[in-house]
Design a protein around this motif. Sequence first.
Motif, PDB file in Angstrom:
ATOM      1  N   THR A  17       0.643  -0.788  -0.218  1.00  0.00           N
ATOM      2  CA  THR A  17      -0.104   0.082  -0.250  1.00  0.00           C
ATOM      3  C   THR A  17       0.804   1.207   0.318  1.00  0.00           C
ATOM      4  O   THR A  17       0.250   2.027  -0.896  1.00  0.00           O
ATOM      5  N   LEU A  19       4.075   1.371  -1.318  1.00  0.00           N
ATOM      6  CA  LEU A  19       4.294   1.753  -2.240  1.00  0.00           C
ATOM      7  C   LEU A  19       3.773   2.057  -3.729  1.00  0.00           C
ATOM      8  O   LEU A  19       4.392   2.897  -3.897  1.00  0.00           O
ATOM      9  N   MET A  20       2.723   1.443  -3.327  1.00  0.00           N
ATOM     10  CA  MET A  20       1.942   1.924  -4.636  1.00  0.00           C
ATOM     11  C   MET A  20       0.532   3.093  -4.320  1.00  0.00           C
ATOM     12  O   MET A  20       0.573   3.853  -5.290  1.00  0.00           O
ATOM     13  N   VAL A  22       3.052   5.698  -2.907  1.00  0.00           N
ATOM     14  CA  VAL A  22       3.929   6.496  -3.758  1.00  0.00           C
ATOM     15  C   VAL A  22       3.990   6.644  -5.206  1.00  0.00           C
ATOM     16  O   VAL A  22       3.723   7.837  -6.238  1.00  0.00           O
ATOM     17  N   GLY A  23       4.317   5.440  -5.209  1.00  0.00           N
ATOM     18  CA  GLY A  23       3.680   5.393  -7.250  1.00  0.00           C
ATOM     19  C   GLY A  23       2.503   5.756  -7.871  1.00  0.00           C
ATOM     20  O   GLY A  23       2.570   6.243  -8.898  1.00  0.00           O
ATOM     21  N   ALA A  24       1.162   6.431  -7.225  1.00  0.00           N
ATOM     22  CA  ALA A  24       0.357   7.018  -7.840  1.00  0.00           C
ATOM     23  C   ALA A  24       0.822   8.455  -8.299  1.00  0.00           C
ATOM     24  O   ALA A  24      -0.203   9.118  -8.572  1.00  0.00           O
ATOM     25  N   PRO A  26       2.590   9.779 -10.254  1.00  0.00           N
ATOM     26  CA  PRO A  26       1.987  10.922 -11.222  1.00  0.00           C
ATOM     27  C   PRO A  26       0.687  10.533 -11.934  1.00  0.00           C
ATOM     28  O   PRO A  26       0.696  10.916 -12.955  1.00  0.00           O
ATOM     29  N   TYR A  38      -5.919   1.593 -11.427  1.00  0.00           N
ATOM     30  CA  TYR A  38      -4.939   1.586 -11.034  1.00  0.00           C
ATOM     31  C   TYR A  38      -5.211   1.030  -9.298  1.00  0.00           C
ATOM     32  O   TYR A  38      -4.568   0.379  -8.669  1.00  0.00           O
ATOM     33  N   TRP A  42      -4.063  -2.572  -7.064  1.00  0.00           N
ATOM     34  CA  TRP A  42      -3.765  -3.072  -5.605  1.00  0.00           C
ATOM     35  C   TRP A  42      -4.690  -3.386  -5.382  1.00  0.00           C
ATOM     36  O   TRP A  42      -4.489  -4.448  -4.197  1.00  0.00           O
ATOM     37  N   LEU A 109      -1.915   9.930   0.501  1.00  0.00           N
ATOM     38  CA  LEU A 109      -1.160   8.746  -0.596  1.00  0.00           C
ATOM     39  C   LEU A 109      -2.743   7.956  -0.903  1.00  0.00           C
ATOM     40  O   LEU A 109      -3.403   7.773  -1.956  1.00  0.00           O
TER      41      LEU A 109
END
Length: 250
Positions: A17, A19-20, A22-24, A26, A38, A42, A109
């Motif tokens: 959760t 990592l995804m 933070v990856g969200a 963009p 996305y 998850w 996040l």
Amino acid sequence: MALLRSVLFNVLAFVLTLLMGVGAFPIRWFAKRYALPYARLWARLVLLLFRRICGVEVRITGQENLAAAGQGPMLIASQHQSAFDTLIWMLLLPRPSYVMKGELRRIPLLGPMLILAGMMPIERAAGAKAMRVLLRETEKAVAAGKQIVIFPEGTRTAPGAQVPLKPGIAAMAAHAGLPVVPVATNSGLFWGRNAFLKRPGVLYVAIGAPVAPANRKLLLGEIEKSWRVLEQDFATPGITAQAQEAPHGG
């Protein structure tokens, strides 16, 4: 063994959760149209960890009742026993939109992604204003062809427990003329409310036949009646005894 499995699952789910989340960034900045796919990815990964690590088999019955309600807008009236219930519909519906507590939007996040993915945050303490917002958001979801997931119990409830249902779903159904699909589950036996320990077993999601929203006053009773039938016939054999044996957090 259950304790070790629970530790592993909770740690991996938290890391995933984070990592995804933070990856969200963009997606939030440059590609908002990918927010729902996305979020769906998850949910799929968290549930995969839950099944594989915690030894839970998920059985879904009555999916033909979703087809009977059509592929367009509908209301999913689901029992709410665990976080599992907030994830599974991301995988079962083409365009899900959850009615969720307004405070969830303020979670770092995760909150912004929930909004981008098309969820419906409602400040329940706002009283009559909250109902107006709920009906307005329902209109938007219907116009966008979404399937609305709502938990009429209002909060996570222990397996076998019965609480008065909130009237919001009846107002939504009457306002928008949507079919209401009742859903029963025993997810709380394996992923309890605020429970660190996850338990192995067969988790049922039982989807019932659509309930006609013609009579707003009777709708809540019809949902409860459908839940009891689903619990007896499909979802939760021996639920009372299991609920007494399995401790729940919270």
